[in-house]
Design an enzyme around this catalytic site. Structure first.
Site, PDB file in Angstrom:
ATOM      1  N   CYS A 144       0.818  -1.224   0.000  1.00  0.00           N
ATOM      2  CA  CYS A 144       0.000   0.000   0.000  1.00  0.00           C
ATOM      3  C   CYS A 144       0.850   1.273   0.000  1.00  0.00           C
ATOM      4  CB  CYS A 144      -0.948   0.004   1.187  1.00  0.00           C
ATOM      5  SG  CYS A 144      -2.150  -1.323   1.085  1.00  0.00           S
TER       6      CYS A 144
ATOM      7  N   HIS B  41      -3.062   7.688   1.647  1.00  0.00           N
ATOM      8  CA  HIS B  41      -3.503   6.351   1.241  1.00  0.00           C
ATOM      9  C   HIS B  41      -4.919   6.165   1.764  1.00  0.00           C
ATOM     10  CE1 HIS B  41      -3.881   2.182   0.577  1.00  0.00           C
ATOM     11  NE2 HIS B  41      -3.662   1.804   1.828  1.00  0.00           N
TER      12      HIS B  41
ATOM     13  N   ASN C  55     -10.010   0.442  -0.537  1.00  0.00           N
ATOM     14  CA  ASN C  55      -8.546   0.447  -0.457  1.00  0.00           C
ATOM     15  C   ASN C  55      -7.991  -0.186  -1.737  1.00  0.00           C
ATOM     16  OD1 ASN C  55      -5.859   0.010   0.097  1.00  0.00           O
ATOM     17  ND2 ASN C  55      -6.192  -0.750   2.169  1.00  0.00           N
TER      18      ASN C  55
HETATM   19  O1  UT7 Z   1      -3.864  -0.583   3.270  1.00  0.00           O
HETATM   20  C1  UT7 Z   1      -3.020  -1.220   4.153  1.00  0.00           C
HETATM   21  C2  UT7 Z   1      -3.263  -0.789   5.500  1.00  0.00           C
HETATM   22  N1  UT7 Z   1      -4.512  -1.328   5.992  1.00  0.00           N
HETATM   23  C3  UT7 Z   1      -5.218  -0.634   6.832  1.00  0.00           C
HETATM   24  O2  UT7 Z   1      -4.849   0.473   7.114  1.00  0.00           O
HETATM   25  C4  UT7 Z   1      -6.387  -1.267   7.509  1.00  0.00           C
HETATM   26  C5  UT7 Z   1      -6.316  -1.004   8.968  1.00  0.00           C
HETATM   27  N2  UT7 Z   1      -7.422  -1.536   9.754  1.00  0.00           N
HETATM   28  C6  UT7 Z   1      -8.686  -1.100   9.639  1.00  0.00           C
HETATM   29  O3  UT7 Z   1      -9.003  -0.309   8.786  1.00  0.00           O
HETATM   30  C7  UT7 Z   1      -9.698  -1.613  10.646  1.00  0.00           C
HETATM   31  O4  UT7 Z   1      -9.023  -2.283  11.664  1.00  0.00           O
HETATM   32  C8  UT7 Z   1     -10.774  -2.518  10.029  1.00  0.00           C
HETATM   33  C9  UT7 Z   1     -11.716  -1.714   9.166  1.00  0.00           C
HETATM   34  C10 UT7 Z   1     -10.122  -3.625   9.233  1.00  0.00           C
HETATM   35  C11 UT7 Z   1     -11.612  -3.136  11.155  1.00  0.00           C
HETATM   36  O5  UT7 Z   1     -12.129  -2.154  12.016  1.00  0.00           O
HETATM   37  P1  UT7 Z   1     -12.043  -2.336  13.605  1.00  0.00           P
HETATM   38  O6  UT7 Z   1     -12.762  -1.216  14.220  1.00  0.00           O
HETATM   39  O7  UT7 Z   1     -10.594  -2.495  13.957  1.00  0.00           O
HETATM   40  O8  UT7 Z   1     -12.872  -3.654  13.831  1.00  0.00           O
HETATM   41  P2  UT7 Z   1     -12.413  -5.031  14.498  1.00  0.00           P
HETATM   42  O9  UT7 Z   1     -11.431  -5.729  13.628  1.00  0.00           O
HETATM   43  O10 UT7 Z   1     -12.036  -4.756  15.905  1.00  0.00           O
HETATM   44  O11 UT7 Z   1     -13.760  -5.833  14.476  1.00  0.00           O
HETATM   45  C12 UT7 Z   1     -14.842  -5.450  15.291  1.00  0.00           C
HETATM   46  C13 UT7 Z   1     -15.935  -6.475  15.152  1.00  0.00           C
HETATM   47  C14 UT7 Z   1     -15.465  -7.915  15.361  1.00  0.00           C
HETATM   48  O12 UT7 Z   1     -16.482  -8.574  16.058  1.00  0.00           O
HETATM   49  P3  UT7 Z   1     -16.316  -8.886  17.638  1.00  0.00           P
HETATM   50  O13 UT7 Z   1     -15.087  -9.741  17.747  1.00  0.00           O
HETATM   51  O14 UT7 Z   1     -16.154  -7.533  18.281  1.00  0.00           O
HETATM   52  O15 UT7 Z   1     -17.583  -9.575  17.960  1.00  0.00           O
HETATM   53  C15 UT7 Z   1     -15.396  -8.478  13.958  1.00  0.00           C
HETATM   54  O16 UT7 Z   1     -15.657  -9.851  13.931  1.00  0.00           O
HETATM   55  O17 UT7 Z   1     -16.478  -6.427  13.827  1.00  0.00           O
HETATM   56  C16 UT7 Z   1     -16.513  -7.739  13.274  1.00  0.00           C
HETATM   57  N3  UT7 Z   1     -16.321  -7.636  11.826  1.00  0.00           N
HETATM   58  C17 UT7 Z   1     -17.338  -7.414  10.972  1.00  0.00           C
HETATM   59  N4  UT7 Z   1     -18.649  -7.264  11.169  1.00  0.00           N
HETATM   60  C18 UT7 Z   1     -19.427  -7.027  10.102  1.00  0.00           C
HETATM   61  C19 UT7 Z   1     -15.171  -7.691  11.127  1.00  0.00           C
HETATM   62  N5  UT7 Z   1     -15.427  -7.512   9.811  1.00  0.00           N
HETATM   63  C20 UT7 Z   1     -16.758  -7.327   9.705  1.00  0.00           C
HETATM   64  C21 UT7 Z   1     -17.608  -7.097   8.612  1.00  0.00           C
HETATM   65  N6  UT7 Z   1     -18.929  -6.951   8.859  1.00  0.00           N
HETATM   66  N7  UT7 Z   1     -17.157  -6.997   7.351  1.00  0.00           N
END
Ligand code: UT7
Length: 323
Positions: free
Chosen positions: A114, A250, A280
């Protein structure tokens, strides 16, 4: 007189197919609401079957050449940032070279995931400043849809396909921070974090593999490292957050974009945001945002632009340029 790599043209290309969040909610257990609130993404483009990264890159390159009023043979080098080249080799850049009918110069890919476009811009700048090339076509192009595990809701809703291109040209400037062109760059990587974001395929497995990400961890690194690298690059140019006309970040997550802008003390009105429409697109996201920001009338000649990105590696960095 100081030689600078000045932007001479810009262009982009997005595949025809637009996939709204609602379409993905039929595939995995997710919702438009979750994707929008956690990432800011509303839709993304996916390449058609048989539409490869080099094809997207070629469209973007043609758009940039047309904008610059140049022909392919006016270009000395192509630097293409991608992690999704059509084949393991040759480079996607040489495929673009052939597609454009360019029979001179040289072309190669840069792979920093990225952060690829920031690394490619820095390489292109070095080619120009060292006299290797007078005009460099710098492209970011990706087909990340091909790397998705369509059963993993935590990643498959985040990525999209696309391409953007800039033409950099050697021009004499005064040697001050008021110059047009690339003013400074700041690059980093730290391989200790290689397991936070990777593709589980390659020559070691004989498969192309799927993208795997520890989203929360990458998020934490992103907010911290992006503002820091942007600050360092600005400092190298003798500038500060107050001088910035546009942050062109980005486009991974609106919350990372907002967090970085806040740390840089730059209001969101001075940030080009396209994540809602593109998702992304990895190395393509910054050149896409530069081109869309230019088309929207946001970025104008003389504006101070800061680009910053982080991705797999981890690799991250920032480039400061005056448009
Ligand atoms: O380009 C390269 C660099 N990449 C990035 O910069 C990405 C960096 N990370 C992010 O953008 C975020 O961490 C994400 C968007 C990937 C995730 O957001 P988050 O606020 O960190 O969510 P999380 O991973 O803590 O997930 C929260 C909850 C989880 O459920 P529990 O364990 O709290 O019950 C996940 O299972 O959301 C759940 N979850 C979803 N729910 C509905 C994860 N993906 C999804 C989904 N739909 N697609």
């Amino acid at each position: 007189m100081t030689l600078r790599a000045v932007v001479r043209g810009v262009g982009h290309y997005l595949p025809e197919r637009i996939v709204p969040n609602s379409e993905l909610s039929h595939l995995v257990d997710t919702s438009d609401e979750w994707i929008k609130t956690r990432s800011g993404i509303e839709r993304r483009h996916f390449a058609a079957e048989g539409e490869t990264t080099s094809m997207l890159a070629t469209h973007a390159a043609r758009a940039a050449l047309a904008h610059a009023g140049l022909e392919a043979d006016d270009i000395d080098a192509i630097v293409l940032a991608t992690s999704t080249a059509d084949l393991t080799f040759p480079s996607a850049a040489t495929m673009v070279q052939a597609n454009l009918g360019m029979t001179r110069g040289f072309a190669f890919d840069v792979q920093a995931v990225c952060a690829g476009f920031v690394f490619a811009l820095t390489n292109a700048n070095a080619l120009i400043l060292s006299g290797q090339a007078k005009r460099v076509l710098v492209i970011g192009a990706e087909t990340f849809s091909r790397l998705m595990d369509w059963t993993d809701r935590s990643t498959c809703v985040l990525f999209g396909d696309g391409a953007g291109a800039l033409i950099l040209e050697a021009q004499d400037q005064d040697g001050t921070s008021a110059d047009r062109g690339i003013l400074s760059a700041d690059l980093h990587s730290d391989g200790r974090f290689k397991d936070l974001l990777y593709v589980d395929g390659g020559t070691s497995t004989g498969t192309i593999g799927h993208l795997r990400m520890s989203g929360k961890e990458v998020f934490r690194h992103a907010v911290e490292k992006l503002a820091e690298t942007a600050h360092t690059a600005l400092e190298k140019a003798g500038l500060s957050g107050e001088d910035v006309d546009w942050i062109v970040p980005h486009q991974a997550n609106i919350r990372i974009i907002e967090g970085t802008a806040k740390r840089m003390q730059v209001p969101m009105e001075r940030v080009v945001v396209t994540v809602q429409d593109h998702g992304n697109t990895s190395a393509a996201s910054i050149p896409l945002a530069l081109s869309v920001g230019y088309d929207r009338g946001q970025i104008k000649q003389g504006d101070l632009v800061v680009t910053e990105a982080i991705g797999g590696g981890l690799a991250w960095g920032s480039v400061v340029l005056r448009w």
